[in-house]
Design a protein around this motif. Structure first.
Motif, mmCIF file in Angstrom:
data_model
loop_
_atom_site.group_PDB
_atom_site.id
_atom_site.type_symbol
_atom_site.label_atom_id
_atom_site.label_comp_id
_atom_site.label_asym_id
_atom_site.label_seq_id
_atom_site.Cartn_x
_atom_site.Cartn_y
_atom_site.Cartn_z
ATOM 1 N N GLU A 164 -11.683 4.862 3.031
ATOM 2 C CA GLU A 164 -11.070 4.497 4.309
ATOM 3 C C GLU A 164 -10.556 5.737 5.036
ATOM 4 O O GLU A 164 -10.759 5.898 6.242
ATOM 5 C CB GLU A 164 -9.934 3.506 4.105
ATOM 6 C CG GLU A 164 -9.264 3.132 5.425
ATOM 7 C CD GLU A 164 -7.974 2.326 5.273
ATOM 8 O OE1 GLU A 164 -7.129 2.384 6.192
ATOM 9 O OE2 GLU A 164 -7.813 1.646 4.240
ATOM 10 N N VAL A 165 -9.909 6.621 4.291
ATOM 11 C CA VAL A 165 -9.370 7.837 4.906
ATOM 12 C C VAL A 165 -10.495 8.713 5.449
ATOM 13 O O VAL A 165 -10.426 9.203 6.585
ATOM 14 C CB VAL A 165 -8.521 8.619 3.882
ATOM 15 C CG1 VAL A 165 -8.070 9.958 4.473
ATOM 16 C CG2 VAL A 165 -7.310 7.799 3.451
ATOM 17 N N ALA A 177 -18.390 2.503 -1.221
ATOM 18 C CA ALA A 177 -17.271 1.600 -0.922
ATOM 19 C C ALA A 177 -17.726 0.366 -0.160
ATOM 20 O O ALA A 177 -17.056 -0.674 -0.204
ATOM 21 C CB ALA A 177 -16.204 2.350 -0.128
ATOM 22 N N SER A 178 -18.867 0.452 0.512
ATOM 23 C CA SER A 178 -19.373 -0.694 1.281
ATOM 24 C C SER A 178 -20.235 -1.632 0.458
ATOM 25 O O SER A 178 -20.556 -2.735 0.903
ATOM 26 C CB SER A 178 -20.191 -0.190 2.482
ATOM 27 O OG SER A 178 -21.429 0.354 2.062
ATOM 28 N N GLU A 208 -1.676 9.746 3.917
ATOM 29 C CA GLU A 208 -2.465 8.873 4.783
ATOM 30 C C GLU A 208 -2.247 7.435 4.342
ATOM 31 O O GLU A 208 -2.452 7.100 3.172
ATOM 32 C CB GLU A 208 -3.956 9.213 4.692
ATOM 33 C CG GLU A 208 -4.321 10.596 5.210
ATOM 34 C CD GLU A 208 -4.316 10.669 6.723
ATOM 35 O OE1 GLU A 208 -4.307 9.592 7.361
ATOM 36 O OE2 GLU A 208 -4.330 11.789 7.266
ATOM 37 N N MET A 209 -1.824 6.584 5.272
ATOM 38 C CA MET A 209 -1.637 5.178 4.947
ATOM 39 C C MET A 209 -2.974 4.446 5.030
ATOM 40 O O MET A 209 -3.804 4.713 5.907
ATOM 41 C CB MET A 209 -0.632 4.547 5.910
ATOM 42 C CG MET A 209 0.777 5.065 5.739
ATOM 43 S SD MET A 209 1.454 4.753 4.082
ATOM 44 C CE MET A 209 1.683 2.965 4.152
ATOM 45 N N SER A 265 -9.768 -0.365 -5.531
ATOM 46 C CA SER A 265 -9.934 0.872 -6.293
ATOM 47 C C SER A 265 -9.526 2.063 -5.449
ATOM 48 O O SER A 265 -9.445 2.002 -4.213
ATOM 49 C CB SER A 265 -11.396 1.035 -6.723
ATOM 50 O OG SER A 265 -12.206 1.360 -5.601
ATOM 51 N N GLY A 266 -9.315 3.187 -6.146
ATOM 52 C CA GLY A 266 -9.008 4.419 -5.453
ATOM 53 C C GLY A 266 -10.165 4.896 -4.592
ATOM 54 O O GLY A 266 -9.956 5.504 -3.538
ATOM 55 N N THR A 267 -11.393 4.603 -5.024
ATOM 56 C CA THR A 267 -12.567 4.991 -4.239
ATOM 57 C C THR A 267 -12.547 4.312 -2.878
ATOM 58 O O THR A 267 -12.804 4.942 -1.844
ATOM 59 C CB THR A 267 -13.858 4.621 -4.988
ATOM 60 O OG1 THR A 267 -13.859 5.272 -6.258
ATOM 61 C CG2 THR A 267 -15.082 5.043 -4.206
ATOM 62 N N ASP A 268 -12.244 3.017 -2.862
ATOM 63 C CA ASP A 268 -12.155 2.297 -1.595
ATOM 64 C C ASP A 268 -11.074 2.904 -0.699
ATOM 65 O O ASP A 268 -11.241 3.026 0.517
ATOM 66 C CB ASP A 268 -11.832 0.824 -1.840
ATOM 67 C CG ASP A 268 -12.922 0.097 -2.603
ATOM 68 O OD1 ASP A 268 -14.098 0.460 -2.420
ATOM 69 O OD2 ASP A 268 -12.604 -0.808 -3.378
ATOM 70 N N ARG A 269 -9.972 3.284 -1.311
ATOM 71 C CA ARG A 269 -8.839 3.820 -0.550
ATOM 72 C C ARG A 269 -9.198 5.156 0.104
ATOM 73 O O ARG A 269 -8.927 5.378 1.282
ATOM 74 C CB ARG A 269 -7.623 3.975 -1.481
ATOM 75 C CG ARG A 269 -6.306 4.079 -0.759
ATOM 76 C CD ARG A 269 -5.140 4.082 -1.739
ATOM 77 N NE ARG A 269 -5.070 2.890 -2.550
ATOM 78 C CZ ARG A 269 -4.664 1.688 -2.136
ATOM 79 N NH1 ARG A 269 -4.279 1.536 -0.876
ATOM 80 N NH2 ARG A 269 -4.629 0.657 -2.951
#
Length: 252
Positions: free
Chosen positions: A81-82, A199-200, A66-67, A74-78
């Protein structure tokens, strides 16, 4: 039980550029992580990245990818998003598996998801192992976690905690007791609603001081449940020396 696995992966790394694509036994590192995640029997597995190079490598190997946007810190933010884009339900469980731990046991991935499923009041679950030496206890790169009697995280720190005052009469390096100290492992299971909320939120003071993202959740009152890992994972890969160590362990 049902859960999903996302593996955040970024190409930029100060010490090991292109780390997810580095060769281990004839395959890129990310392929080893993905294979182990699949062995944990989740509902789905995908790599989350903003790198076209990682995307191309994953697709060539048949790995789901997933792009994501390029500005995540951070990985959490990434992975948030997915999860948000996929429209996963708030009560679904997603496990964040670090992309630089090719030897993480599948049983550990499943354990952390099961832990969260069983802890109805928790938003996040994670794992730990006993601290085994004074060097490990004093190392600021080893994150320690302190829990209450029910296994709820009270605090995470790079400092040696809990500290036995009476066993260190000669200063910090004279400490002779670290019984009960727990080393935090960097694997998390999230309820999707909590993941998106975290993440927010802006960084919090303790998070900024310790440079530990999980403190953001605690500072906002979210419960993190902790258990001792059923199997101790080998250390991840952060340096060239780590990479060579893993290559020797795999023996290929």
């Amino acid at each position: 039980m049902k859960f999903r696995v996302l593996i955040p992966a970024r190409h930029a790394s100060t010490r090991l550029p292109g780390k997810p694509l580095l060769d281990i036994g004839g395959r890129p590192m990310i392929a080893w992580v993905y294979e182990t995640a699949v062995a944990a029997a989740p509902e789905s597995v995908a790599v989350a990245t903003d790198s076209a190079e990682i995307e191309t490598a994953c697709r060539s190997l048949g790995l789901a990818v997933e792009m994501t946007g390029p500005d995540h810190v951070s990985g959490t933010d990434r992975i948030a998003e997915v999860a948000r884009r996929a429209g996963w339900r708030d009560d679904e469980i997603v496990v964040n598996v670090q992309g630089d731990e090719p030897l993480i046991p599948a049983v550990v991935i499943r354990q952390v998801a099961t832990l969260l499923e069983s802890a109805s009041g928790a938003s996040i679950a994670t794992l730990a192992t006993p601290v085994e030496s004074l060097a490990e206890y004093l190392d600021p790169n080893v994150v320690k976690v302190v829990c209450d009697g029910a296994g709820r995280a009270l605090y995470f720190s790079r400092a040696p905690v809990p500290w036995n005052r009476d066993s260190a009469q000669g200063g910090i390096t004279s400490q002779s007791s670290w019984s009960g100290a727990l080393r935090h492992l960097g694997i998390y299971a999230y309820r999707v609603g909590a993941l998106v909320r975290i993440a927010s939120l802006p960084p919090t003071p303790l998070e900024a001081t310790e440079r530990l993202e999980q403190l953001r959740a605690l500072e906002h009152g979210l419960e993190i449940r902790v258990a001792t890992a059923l199997e101790k994972p080998p250390a991840g890969i952060d340096t060239p020396a780590d990479l060579e160590r893993v290559r020797k362990l795999i023996g290929r």
